[in-house]
Scaffold this motif. Structure first.
Motif, PDB file in Angstrom:
ATOM      1  N   ASN A 178       0.921  -1.216   0.011  1.00 52.45           N
ATOM      2  CA  ASN A 178       0.063   0.165  -0.170  1.00 52.45           C
ATOM      3  C   ASN A 178       0.728   1.189  -0.011  1.00 52.45           C
ATOM      4  O   ASN A 178       2.044   1.352   0.358  1.00 52.45           O
ATOM      5  N   PHE A 179       0.125   2.068  -0.432  1.00 52.02           N
ATOM      6  CA  PHE A 179       0.734   3.693  -0.406  1.00 52.02           C
ATOM      7  C   PHE A 179      -0.200   4.671  -0.156  1.00 52.02           C
ATOM      8  O   PHE A 179      -1.338   4.556  -0.513  1.00 52.02           O
ATOM      9  N   GLY A 180      -0.004   5.508   1.002  1.00 52.17           N
ATOM     10  CA  GLY A 180      -1.154   6.422   1.467  1.00 52.17           C
ATOM     11  C   GLY A 180      -0.487   7.676   1.619  1.00 52.17           C
ATOM     12  O   GLY A 180       0.742   8.173   1.968  1.00 52.17           O
ATOM     13  N   VAL A 181      -1.727   8.520   1.983  1.00 54.31           N
ATOM     14  CA  VAL A 181      -1.395  10.189   2.269  1.00 54.31           C
ATOM     15  C   VAL A 181      -2.248  10.203   3.687  1.00 54.31           C
ATOM     16  O   VAL A 181      -3.575  10.016   3.675  1.00 54.31           O
ATOM     17  N   GLN A 182      -1.654  10.755   4.772  1.00 54.30           N
ATOM     18  CA  GLN A 182      -2.374  11.074   5.779  1.00 54.30           C
ATOM     19  C   GLN A 182      -2.499  12.692   6.389  1.00 54.30           C
ATOM     20  O   GLN A 182      -1.139  13.212   6.259  1.00 54.30           O
ATOM     21  N   ALA A 183      -3.633  13.100   6.697  1.00 55.48           N
ATOM     22  CA  ALA A 183      -3.706  14.562   7.210  1.00 55.48           C
ATOM     23  C   ALA A 183      -3.987  14.572   8.759  1.00 55.48           C
ATOM     24  O   ALA A 183      -4.998  13.828   8.958  1.00 55.48           O
ATOM     25  N   PHE A 184      -3.376  15.314   9.550  1.00 55.60           N
ATOM     26  CA  PHE A 184      -3.779  15.708  10.973  1.00 55.60           C
ATOM     27  C   PHE A 184      -4.321  16.695  11.013  1.00 55.60           C
ATOM     28  O   PHE A 184      -4.053  17.839  10.653  1.00 55.60           O
ATOM     29  N   ILE A 185      -5.773  16.534  11.668  1.00 53.61           N
ATOM     30  CA  ILE A 185      -6.593  17.422  11.662  1.00 53.61           C
ATOM     31  C   ILE A 185      -6.952  18.130  13.014  1.00 53.61           C
ATOM     32  O   ILE A 185      -7.717  18.835  13.184  1.00 53.61           O
ATOM     33  N   ALA A 186      -6.213  17.660  14.058  1.00 54.00           N
ATOM     34  CA  ALA A 186      -6.088  18.223  15.409  1.00 54.00           C
ATOM     35  C   ALA A 186      -4.914  17.818  16.105  1.00 54.00           C
ATOM     36  O   ALA A 186      -3.937  17.473  15.295  1.00 54.00           O
ATOM     37  N   ASP A 187      -4.725  18.422  17.196  1.00 60.74           N
ATOM     38  CA  ASP A 187      -3.636  18.335  18.059  1.00 60.74           C
ATOM     39  C   ASP A 187      -3.324  16.703  18.397  1.00 60.74           C
ATOM     40  O   ASP A 187      -3.655  16.237  19.690  1.00 60.74           O
ATOM     41  N   LEU A 188      -2.964  16.118  17.657  1.00 62.08           N
ATOM     42  CA  LEU A 188      -2.731  14.708  17.264  1.00 62.08           C
ATOM     43  C   LEU A 188      -3.779  13.534  17.560  1.00 62.08           C
ATOM     44  O   LEU A 188      -3.900  12.704  16.909  1.00 62.08           O
ATOM     45  N   PRO A 189      -4.860  13.686  18.316  1.00 65.46           N
ATOM     46  CA  PRO A 189      -5.943  12.889  18.196  1.00 65.46           C
ATOM     47  C   PRO A 189      -6.504  12.359  17.177  1.00 65.46           C
ATOM     48  O   PRO A 189      -6.543  11.270  16.936  1.00 65.46           O
ATOM     49  N   LEU A 190      -6.695  12.922  15.817  1.00 68.53           N
ATOM     50  CA  LEU A 190      -7.466  12.639  14.852  1.00 68.53           C
ATOM     51  C   LEU A 190      -6.622  12.859  13.445  1.00 68.53           C
ATOM     52  O   LEU A 190      -5.819  13.810  13.312  1.00 68.53           O
ATOM     53  N   ALA A 191      -6.796  11.960  12.492  1.00 69.08           N
ATOM     54  CA  ALA A 191      -6.232  11.929  11.239  1.00 69.08           C
ATOM     55  C   ALA A 191      -6.931  11.558  10.325  1.00 69.08           C
ATOM     56  O   ALA A 191      -7.570  10.302  10.526  1.00 69.08           O
ATOM     57  N   LEU A 192      -7.098  11.892   9.030  1.00 68.93           N
ATOM     58  CA  LEU A 192      -7.590  11.244   7.903  1.00 68.93           C
ATOM     59  C   LEU A 192      -6.634  10.776   6.740  1.00 68.93           C
ATOM     60  O   LEU A 192      -5.637  11.411   6.533  1.00 68.93           O
ATOM     61  N   ALA A 193      -7.114   9.827   6.224  1.00 65.42           N
ATOM     62  CA  ALA A 193      -6.092   9.073   5.368  1.00 65.42           C
ATOM     63  C   ALA A 193      -6.664   8.637   4.095  1.00 65.42           C
ATOM     64  O   ALA A 193      -7.912   8.089   4.102  1.00 65.42           O
ATOM     65  N   VAL A 194      -6.020   8.525   3.064  1.00 65.55           N
ATOM     66  CA  VAL A 194      -6.518   7.839   1.686  1.00 65.55           C
ATOM     67  C   VAL A 194      -5.403   6.891   1.285  1.00 65.55           C
ATOM     68  O   VAL A 194      -4.230   7.290   1.160  1.00 65.55           O
ATOM     69  N   GLU A 195      -5.707   5.626   1.254  1.00 67.23           N
ATOM     70  CA  GLU A 195      -4.665   4.591   1.028  1.00 67.23           C
ATOM     71  C   GLU A 195      -5.030   3.722  -0.323  1.00 67.23           C
ATOM     72  O   GLU A 195      -5.840   3.022  -0.464  1.00 67.23           O
ATOM     73  N   ALA A 196      -4.060   3.572  -1.224  1.00 63.59           N
ATOM     74  CA  ALA A 196      -4.150   2.834  -2.332  1.00 63.59           C
ATOM     75  C   ALA A 196      -3.427   1.522  -2.168  1.00 63.59           C
ATOM     76  O   ALA A 196      -2.129   1.558  -1.487  1.00 63.59           O
ATOM     77  N   SER A 197      -3.995   0.267  -2.477  1.00 62.09           N
ATOM     78  CA  SER A 197      -3.190  -0.799  -2.188  1.00 62.09           C
ATOM     79  C   SER A 197      -3.403  -1.731  -3.287  1.00 62.09           C
ATOM     80  O   SER A 197      -4.238  -1.708  -4.311  1.00 62.09           O
ATOM     81  N   ILE A 198      -2.452  -2.682  -3.511  1.00 62.96           N
ATOM     82  CA  ILE A 198      -2.549  -4.041  -4.440  1.00 62.96           C
ATOM     83  C   ILE A 198      -2.471  -5.326  -3.642  1.00 62.96           C
ATOM     84  O   ILE A 198      -1.566  -5.296  -2.778  1.00 62.96           O
ATOM     85  N   ARG A 199      -3.376  -5.976  -3.773  1.00 62.06           N
ATOM     86  CA  ARG A 199      -3.659  -7.268  -2.819  1.00 62.06           C
ATOM     87  C   ARG A 199      -3.801  -8.372  -3.379  1.00 62.06           C
ATOM     88  O   ARG A 199      -4.564  -8.613  -4.593  1.00 62.06           O
ATOM     89  N   GLY A 200      -3.054  -9.428  -3.027  1.00 62.66           N
ATOM     90  CA  GLY A 200      -3.120 -10.609  -3.495  1.00 62.66           C
ATOM     91  C   GLY A 200      -3.867 -11.828  -2.461  1.00 62.66           C
ATOM     92  O   GLY A 200      -3.300 -11.807  -1.380  1.00 62.66           O
ATOM     93  N   LEU A 201      -4.727 -12.469  -2.965  1.00 57.49           N
ATOM     94  CA  LEU A 201      -5.394 -13.347  -1.975  1.00 57.49           C
ATOM     95  C   LEU A 201      -5.510 -14.598  -2.489  1.00 57.49           C
ATOM     96  O   LEU A 201      -6.215 -15.020  -3.797  1.00 57.49           O
ATOM     97  N   LYS A 202      -5.387 -16.016  -1.792  1.00 64.78           N
ATOM     98  CA  LYS A 202      -5.488 -17.252  -2.128  1.00 64.78           C
ATOM     99  C   LYS A 202      -6.471 -17.790  -1.356  1.00 64.78           C
ATOM    100  O   LYS A 202      -6.327 -17.957   0.006  1.00 64.78           O
ATOM    101  N   HIS A 203      -7.357 -18.450  -1.804  1.00 66.90           N
ATOM    102  CA  HIS A 203      -8.623 -19.350  -0.955  1.00 66.90           C
ATOM    103  C   HIS A 203      -8.271 -20.726  -1.218  1.00 66.90           C
ATOM    104  O   HIS A 203      -8.416 -21.382  -2.584  1.00 66.90           O
ATOM    105  N   SER A 204      -8.202 -21.593  -0.289  1.00 61.54           N
ATOM    106  CA  SER A 204      -7.961 -22.995  -0.409  1.00 61.54           C
ATOM    107  C   SER A 204      -9.093 -23.812   0.480  1.00 61.54           C
ATOM    108  O   SER A 204      -9.843 -23.137   1.050  1.00 61.54           O
ATOM    109  N   ASN A 205      -9.396 -24.715  -0.259  1.00 62.29           N
ATOM    110  CA  ASN A 205     -10.693 -25.578   0.351  1.00 62.29           C
ATOM    111  C   ASN A 205     -11.906 -25.034   0.278  1.00 62.29           C
ATOM    112  O   ASN A 205     -12.736 -24.787   1.248  1.00 62.29           O
ATOM    113  N   LEU A 206     -12.406 -24.618  -0.753  1.00 57.96           N
ATOM    114  CA  LEU A 206     -13.623 -23.800  -1.139  1.00 57.96           C
ATOM    115  C   LEU A 206     -14.786 -24.783  -1.241  1.00 57.96           C
ATOM    116  O   LEU A 206     -16.028 -24.648  -1.429  1.00 57.96           O
ATOM    117  N   GLN A 207     -14.337 -26.213  -1.365  1.00 58.53           N
ATOM    118  CA  GLN A 207     -15.488 -26.995  -1.697  1.00 58.53           C
ATOM    119  C   GLN A 207     -16.303 -27.278  -0.614  1.00 58.53           C
ATOM    120  O   GLN A 207     -15.683 -26.925   0.666  1.00 58.53           O
TER     121      GLN A 207
END
Length: 260
Positions: A178-207
């Protein structure tokens, strides 16, 4: 001539006094402005995040949504190195059991579904400013999914029945970059972020493994077979069903930080 010099000297004094006063005032104002404070080593926080795919699922009435927003615990090992433990947990169960009197039909209907996914990851923060925080990270995905469906049907008034139990136990593993950008909107307590990601998933035993019991005229039969789904007609003596998916996603996140 003397008056002219006195006027110039007075004007120069006033200008320098105003400039000096402005510099002092500007310095004081800057010290009072709160632009948000970055987390430091030892700080930790809690994060909620929802992806674009999950938003689309929530808005689709034809889908039975299982993907609840991501929950994450964050800990800053150093000022720039962040450890995360992400999790998604979901459970649903339905149980109907009864004894029919002088009639035929379904007596039992039990449907259980569970979804567990854990994603430990490491994030590296590049920026040192308090306004925008850019970062990149990578992690692994480990999880399990289980679905169990049990139906029992009374076929004759003399006690004949058909009982089918469908069970699926799926193991899930994969990776996330993932890669993201985070903005702090208060004196540390809160932050907003947008994050883009590439994900690979393997499912076994789906039967589905099916245990089917029936009683006809007092003769009880018991057999085990496999199917692709809980409503499939094809039956297999043995079956292996796997899936792999690779894709990108966009996630919106809100974080709350705790001071040391």
């Amino acid at each position: 001539m003397k008056i002219y010099k006195i006027v110039l000297l007075t004007a120069a004094t006033l200008v320098s006094s105003v400039s000096f006063g402005q510099l002092l005032e500007r310095e004081n104002v800057e010290s009072r402005i709160a632009v948000g404070t970055r987390p430091e080593a030892g700080d930790f926080g809690f994060m909620l995040g929802i992806s674009a795919q999950e938003i689309d699922e929530f808005s689709d009435s034809d889908l039975d949504t299982r993907g609840y927003p991501l929950m994450s615990f964050k800990y800053y090992l150093t000022d720039q190195l962040e450890l995360r433990l992400n999790s998604q947990i979901y459970e649903k169960s339905k149980k109907i059991q009864g004894d029919l009197v002088n009639t035929l039909g379904q007596e039992d209907n039990i449907d259980k579904e569970s979804f567990y996914r854990f994603m430990p990851s490491v994030q590296y923060h590049f920026s040192s400013t308090n306004l925008l925080d850019t970062y990149a990270g990578a992690g692994i995905i480990i999880g399990a999914e289980k679905n169990e469906v049990l139906t029992s049907e009374k076929t004759t008034l003399t006690g004949d029945f058909i009982a089918d139990q469908y069970t699926k136990s799926t193991f899930v593993w994969g990776f996330n970059i993932n890669f993201g950008v985070q903005a702090f909107i208060a004196d540390l307590p809160l932050a907003l972020a947008v994050e883009a990601s590439i994900r690979g998933l393997k499912h076994s035993n789906l039967q589905y493994e099916v245990n089917s019991k029936s009683s006809v005229g007092g003769v009880v039969t018991d057999q085990t077979f496999y199917t692709l789904s809980d409503d499939a007609e094809l039956r297999y003596q043995s079956l292996e069903y796997k899936e792999f998916e690779l894709g990108a996603d966009l996630r919106f996140m809100l974080s709350y930080y705790f001071r040391r």
